[in-house]
Scaffold this motif. Structure first.
Motif, PDB file in Angstrom:
ATOM      1  N   UNK A  98      34.139 -38.223  23.991  1.00  0.00           N
ATOM      2  CA  UNK A  98      33.732 -39.633  23.997  1.00  0.00           C
ATOM      3  C   UNK A  98      34.614 -40.450  24.936  1.00  0.00           C
ATOM      4  N   UNK A  99      35.936 -40.184  24.922  1.00  0.00           N
ATOM      5  CA  UNK A  99      36.845 -40.879  25.839  1.00  0.00           C
ATOM      6  C   UNK A  99      36.519 -40.525  27.280  1.00  0.00           C
ATOM      7  N   UNK A 100      36.283 -39.245  27.522  1.00  0.00           N
ATOM      8  CA  UNK A 100      35.958 -38.802  28.877  1.00  0.00           C
ATOM      9  C   UNK A 100      34.658 -39.451  29.348  1.00  0.00           C
ATOM     10  N   UNK A 101      33.666 -39.512  28.465  1.00  0.00           N
ATOM     11  CA  UNK A 101      32.380 -40.101  28.837  1.00  0.00           C
ATOM     12  C   UNK A 101      32.537 -41.577  29.210  1.00  0.00           C
ATOM     13  N   UNK A 102      33.387 -42.297  28.492  1.00  0.00           N
ATOM     14  CA  UNK A 102      33.621 -43.706  28.816  1.00  0.00           C
ATOM     15  C   UNK A 102      34.232 -43.843  30.210  1.00  0.00           C
ATOM     16  N   UNK A 103      35.190 -42.958  30.527  1.00  0.00           N
ATOM     17  CA  UNK A 103      35.815 -42.984  31.858  1.00  0.00           C
ATOM     18  C   UNK A 103      34.793 -42.643  32.938  1.00  0.00           C
ATOM     19  N   UNK A 104      33.996 -41.595  32.707  1.00  0.00           N
ATOM     20  CA  UNK A 104      33.013 -41.183  33.710  1.00  0.00           C
ATOM     21  C   UNK A 104      31.966 -42.281  33.937  1.00  0.00           C
ATOM     22  N   UNK A 105      31.571 -42.978  32.874  1.00  0.00           N
ATOM     23  CA  UNK A 105      30.590 -44.060  33.008  1.00  0.00           C
ATOM     24  C   UNK A 105      31.136 -45.166  33.895  1.00  0.00           C
ATOM     25  N   UNK A 129      28.389 -32.911  31.478  1.00  0.00           N
ATOM     26  CA  UNK A 129      29.201 -31.967  30.707  1.00  0.00           C
ATOM     27  C   UNK A 129      29.586 -32.543  29.349  1.00  0.00           C
ATOM     28  N   UNK A 130      29.874 -33.854  29.307  1.00  0.00           N
ATOM     29  CA  UNK A 130      30.181 -34.503  28.018  1.00  0.00           C
ATOM     30  C   UNK A 130      28.972 -34.413  27.087  1.00  0.00           C
ATOM     31  N   UNK A 131      27.786 -34.681  27.622  1.00  0.00           N
ATOM     32  CA  UNK A 131      26.574 -34.626  26.808  1.00  0.00           C
ATOM     33  C   UNK A 131      26.284 -33.206  26.331  1.00  0.00           C
ATOM     34  N   UNK A 137      21.123 -32.788  24.752  1.00  0.00           N
ATOM     35  CA  UNK A 137      20.629 -31.984  25.869  1.00  0.00           C
ATOM     36  C   UNK A 137      19.743 -32.782  26.818  1.00  0.00           C
ATOM     37  N   UNK A 138      18.864 -33.633  26.312  1.00  0.00           N
ATOM     38  CA  UNK A 138      18.026 -34.456  27.194  1.00  0.00           C
ATOM     39  C   UNK A 138      18.887 -35.383  28.044  1.00  0.00           C
ATOM     40  N   UNK A 139      19.904 -35.940  27.417  1.00  0.00           N
ATOM     41  CA  UNK A 139      20.832 -36.819  28.140  1.00  0.00           C
ATOM     42  C   UNK A 139      21.558 -36.032  29.234  1.00  0.00           C
ATOM     43  N   UNK A 140      22.006 -34.819  28.896  1.00  0.00           N
ATOM     44  CA  UNK A 140      22.694 -33.988  29.880  1.00  0.00           C
ATOM     45  C   UNK A 140      21.787 -33.691  31.064  1.00  0.00           C
ATOM     46  N   UNK A 141      20.539 -33.301  30.787  1.00  0.00           N
ATOM     47  CA  UNK A 141      19.596 -32.990  31.870  1.00  0.00           C
ATOM     48  C   UNK A 141      19.402 -34.212  32.763  1.00  0.00           C
TER      49      UNK A 141
END
Length: 455
Positions: A98-105, A129-131, A137-141
């Motif tokens: 979740x922390x990584x996803x916030x940074x990547x966003x 990769x976070x998703x 999975x839909x979010x990751x795709x």
């Protein structure tokens, strides 16, 4: 195209005007002695774009870099962004997704604002990769596809990580054949280009092993593993090499080469420990538990699987944790703890379904069928076996279908339904008719390996 050039001229003109005003300069003071005030006026109005020479001159007069004047990016912004991307990737490896996803966003938005396509694509890969880790999975795709779109004009090797990520997401979602097709077709396109990229091929060959095994294409899985090993010496990315060794371990195990599988797992585990990549290390424990179960060492298998489960639970990797629970339930059933196994599996059935872990959902129903059969609950066993057949057929995961048909056929025969049993047996034989193929056509061509590589 013309509109893009016009917008570019307007943006540069606006930056020149804003920076000149901030510094209290007139157009004449900025322009002289090399240019005229009229020329600066035409630039600021967006009528023309400054030449590279004029851009450097004006940037020096304004106290900024030519790149900053042309793009609006602060000095060293791209370098700083890449360093922050590396930090976010490390957070994903060793901390909370979740922390990584916030940074990547945040990084994706910044890169997009300054039109840094490579860096924006890298941030989208991180979000994918976070998703994946949390099973969205839909979010990751969606993230992986967006990264591919950003890099659509780039050489194919630069798009491979996004293509690989999308294939993995489709595999986890239960679309085994499409995952395999995506990887195989990309391998062929890379090799057809004449100058295949070793690192890109390593990523693809490592990733295609799992769908090959789910499809029952063991010969192709072994070939992919051997090609990947031959390419490893040309690749300097330790994460890619560690993933390779984990994938190869699964292939060697399926090929009956348990000692080699154990050696590959040990190498992968060593690399992940050095790199402090906790999720991948958990996968090594998972695979080691599977290996121990195949060897019949059920207590050791349970320890490894519970270790993997604890590591992934800490990271909220729900989908992977559920898949481990299916493996753990099999160990519990074989250990004579059927009630524990059944309770564990029943809790999973709402979370695993055709679009989320279909292969493991099929395995869960297969196990519940065996437990029901051992209890004498024939109707429940048949229902679970038929549900498992439907799930695995939908996913295209033919590797386990033949054995599942045998279990259902035996059940039907024992209950006096010989004709139905024969139909099921015939279906099982059909799944064994073409071992080592994916029904997708010829296997991808092997890359032209260097003289130092061997298969």
């Amino acid at each position: 195209m013309a509109d893009d050039r016009h917008d570019d001229r307007l943006r540069i003109g606006r930056r020149i005007q804003e920076l000149r005003a901030e510094r209290g300069l007139t157009q004449r003071a900025l322009a002289e002695p090399a240019y005229t005030a009229a020329y600066v006026s035409t630039l600021e109005s967006g009528k023309v774009r400054p030449s590279d020479t004029a851009l450097r001159y004006l940037a020096e007069r304004l106290g900024v870099s030519a790149d900053q004047l042309a793009t609006g990016r602060p000095a060293h912004f791209a370098t700083d962004l890449r360093l922050r991307l590396a930090d976010a990737r490390q957070t994903l490896c060793t901390g909370e997704s979740a922390d990584a996803a916030a940074h990547f966003t945040e990084l994706a938005a910044e890169a997009g604002r300054y039109e840094l396509a490579d860096e924006q694509a890298a941030a989208l890969l991180g979000l994918g990769d976070c998703a994946l880790e949390i099973g969205e999975l839909d979010e990751a795709i969606g993230h992986f596809r967006a990264a591919e779109d950003l890099l659509r004009d780039a050489p194919l090797p630069r798009r491979v990580p996004a293509l690989r990520g999308r294939a993995v997401a489709h595999l986890l979602a239960g679309d085994v054949r499409y995952s395999c097709y995506l990887l195989e077709s990309t391998i062929d396109r890379l090799n057809a280009g004449g100058l295949p990229d070793p690192q890109a091929l390593l990523l693809l060959y490592s990733a295609v092993i799992a769908p090959y095994l789910d499809l029952g294409a063991h010969r192709r899985a072994v070939q992919a593993a051997e090609l990947a090993l031959a390419l490893a010496a040309q690749v300097d990315d330790p994460i890619a090499v560690a993933r390779l060794h984990r994938s190869v371990a699964r292939t060697m195990l399926a090929d009956g080469r348990a000692a080699e599988a154990d050696a590959s797992l040990a190498r992968a585990q060593e690399l992940y420990q050095q790199l402090r990549i906790r999720t991948e290390l958990a996968h090594c424990h998972w695979m080691r538990g599977y290996l121990r179960a195949q060897d019949g060492d059920l207590p050791a298998a349970e320890r490894e699987l519970r270790t993997a489960r604890a590591m992934l639970t800490d990271r909220h990797a729900a989908l992977y944790t559920q898949q481990i629970d299916v493996e753990l339930a099999d160990v519990l059933r074989r250990s004579g703890r059927g009630d524990e196994a059944a309770a564990l599996l029943s809790d999973l059935l709402g979370s695993l379904h055709p679009k989320r872990g279909a292969v493991h959902a099929g395995a869960a129903h297969r196990l519940l069928g065996r437990i029901a059969e051992e209890r004498g609950a024939v109707a429940d066993a048949e229902e679970h076996y038929r549900t498992a057949l439907e799930l695995l057929q939908h996913a295209g995961a033919t590797a386990d279908l033949a054995d599942l048909c045998r279990l259902l056929g035996d059940l039907l025969r024992r209950t006096g339904r010989a004709e139905e049993a024969l139909d099921v047996y015939r279906s099982g034989l059909g799944h064994r008719a073409t071992p080592g193929t994916t029904t997708l056509g010829p296997a991808p061509a092997a890359p032209p390996l260097g003289s130092n590589a061997s298969i």
